[in-house]
Design an enzyme around this catalytic site. Structure first.
Site, PDB file in Angstrom:
ATOM      1  CG  HIS A 308      -1.425   0.766   1.097  1.00  0.00           C
ATOM      2  ND1 HIS A 308      -1.527   2.334   1.540  1.00  0.00           N
ATOM      3  CD2 HIS A 308      -3.505   0.485   0.502  1.00  0.00           C
ATOM      4  CE1 HIS A 308      -2.999   2.876   1.405  1.00  0.00           C
ATOM      5  NE2 HIS A 308      -4.264   1.693   0.956  1.00  0.00           N
ATOM      6  CG  ASP A 366      -7.720  -1.460  -2.162  1.00  0.00           C
ATOM      7  OD1 ASP A 366      -8.841  -1.169  -2.479  1.00  0.00           O
ATOM      8  OD2 ASP A 366      -7.232  -0.939  -2.781  1.00  0.00           O
TER       9      ASP A 366
END
Length: 431
Positions: A308, A366
């Site tokens: 991330h 995600d």
């Protein structure tokens, strides 16, 4: 209010300036440069505003090094595991967790605002059937200002409150109807006897010809997806909402601007990109080849859904989302879905590989949310609309906070101009 007892000295040419240093309750100090241009005749240069605090906020705090996400001081993992989406909505909107009575009243208000103006059905039908659901959402949310005239006056606190409730309540209906329209099925109206997440799933998957009952595991997973995406500080779409709001635009136009920004693949499309990668991999036996490609610096392939930009050690939202993913896959199974089977095996192999541990390429929110939505039967085109639905409360909370800020000014970023200097116009026959 930030502490202002410290200062920084900036010296350039023959000028020396004392700039206040603002100390927040959490996070790094911030040098206040508001008077830099007026007193020093210079700007700062910060493409993407990645080192610039554009506002003062009390809503959400992120510490990427610690893997920490706080809403009004409460850690996201506690909220996602112990609370539910509408309670988190109340927290974001009003700053504190509600009492039982306050929560009951808030849930009643949101539930009884979920229906859309009946004439909006005709607005949906003006789109082509193959229109992307995000295109429909941008148009429909922006058009709400044409249907709800009694909540567009941003100077009226009561109208701001009504607009906030309407946006949170009606966004699931808008997203579900965008989905139904895209697949040629009749619109399903919201029901007041269902929870927020149950209502959304019912509007997406129910049909008039048969009864549809929402499984509690699926509704809980959907509620967690909503909760884990509710707000994420001053990201691109939130900053877009604030910039639009700074001009005095009505709330529906501001949120439509946020949806448009979220539509960009670099922002809201990460879980869709993850599923597309899994489809490219195809089946579990191909995973070693793709892991090798991910390690190869000369190969442009990257594992989507791992690591991330903000969180440098782990994504605090991913642990709770993984639990939901496991529950959903246990309920629905992966045997007949090669994408889900590939996802589970990829997770196992990546977590066991020292390379990914060293690079801190952990599965993020995600990755797991994409798996859940795929398992539920949503097409990838609906992933970003669901993200927009989830993030609406964050956008609305930031919008309300900004309007109450006495220091708010219309947004006006500066530039480093490198074009042609002053020159006189030359008549065409002399060029």
């Amino acid at each position: 209010m930030a502490d202002t007892s410290k200062t920084a000295t900036l010296t350039f040419d023959n000028t020396s300036m004392e700039l206040p240093i603002l100390s927040p309750t959490a996070g790094p100090d911030v040098i206040d440069i508001r008077k830099l241009y007026g007193q020093g005749d210079v700007f700062t240069y910060d493409p993407g505003f990645t080192s610039t605090a554009a506002c003062e906020s009390t809503i959400t705090f992120i510490d990427g090094e610690k893997g920490e996400l706080l809403h009004r001081g409460y850690p996201i993992d506690q909220l996602a595991s112990k609370s539910h989406y509408l309670e988190v909505c109340y927290l974001l909107l009003y700053g504190e967790l509600p009492s039982a009575e306050q929560l009951e009243h808030f849930e009643f208000t949101i539930t009884h605002h979920t229906m859309l103006h009946e004439q909006m059905q005709y607005f949906f039908r003006g789109f082509r059937r193959d229109a992307h659901p995000m295109a429909v959402m941008v148009g429909v949310v922006g058009a709400m200002a044409a249907f709800y005239h009694d909540s567009t006056d941003i100077s009226d606190p009561r109208q701001r409150e009504i607009a906030s409730h309407r946006l949170i309540a009606k966004m699931p209906t808008i997203a579900a109807w965008a989905y139904k329209y895209s697949i040629g099925q009749p619109f399903v109206y919201p029901r007041n006897d269902l929870t927020y997440a149950e209502n959304f799933l019912h509007m997406c998957f129910a049909v008039p010809a048969a009864e549809y009952k929402v499984d509690p595991i699926l509704s809980r997973a959907m509620d967690r997806i909503f909760t884990l995406h509710a707000d994420h500080e001053q990201n691109a779409s939130t900053s877009t909402v604030r910039l639009a709001s700074s001009s005095g635009a009505n709330p529906f136009a501001c949120i439509a601007a946020g949806i448009a920004c979220l539509w960009g693949p670099a922002h809201g499309g990460a879980n869709q990109a993850c599923l597309e990668m899994l489809k490219e991999i195809g089946s579990p036996e191909n995973i070693p080849e793709y892991i090798a490609r991910a390690k190869d610096k000369e190969d442009p392939f990257r594992l989507m859904g791992f690591g991330h930009r903000v969180y440098k050690n782990f994504d605090p939202r991913a642990t709770v989302m993984k639990q939901s993913a496991d529950e959903v896959l246990d309920l629905l199974g992966v045997e007949n879905n090669p994408i889900l089977a590939t996802a589970k095996e990829l997770e196992t192999q990546a977590l066991a590989d020292p390379y990914f541990a060293e690079k801190k390429l952990f599965p993020n929110v995600d990755f797991y949310s994409g798996i859940i939505l795929e398992a539920m039967g949503f097409p990838t085109s609906m992933f970003t609309p669901i993200f927009a639905l989830s993030r609406t409360v964050g956008w609305v909370s930031q919008w309300k906070e900004q309007l109450a800020d006495p220091t708010m000014r219309i947004g006006r970023p500066r530039q480093l101009y490198t074009g042609a200097p002053y020159r006189d116009y030359v008549e065409v026959e002399n060029r």
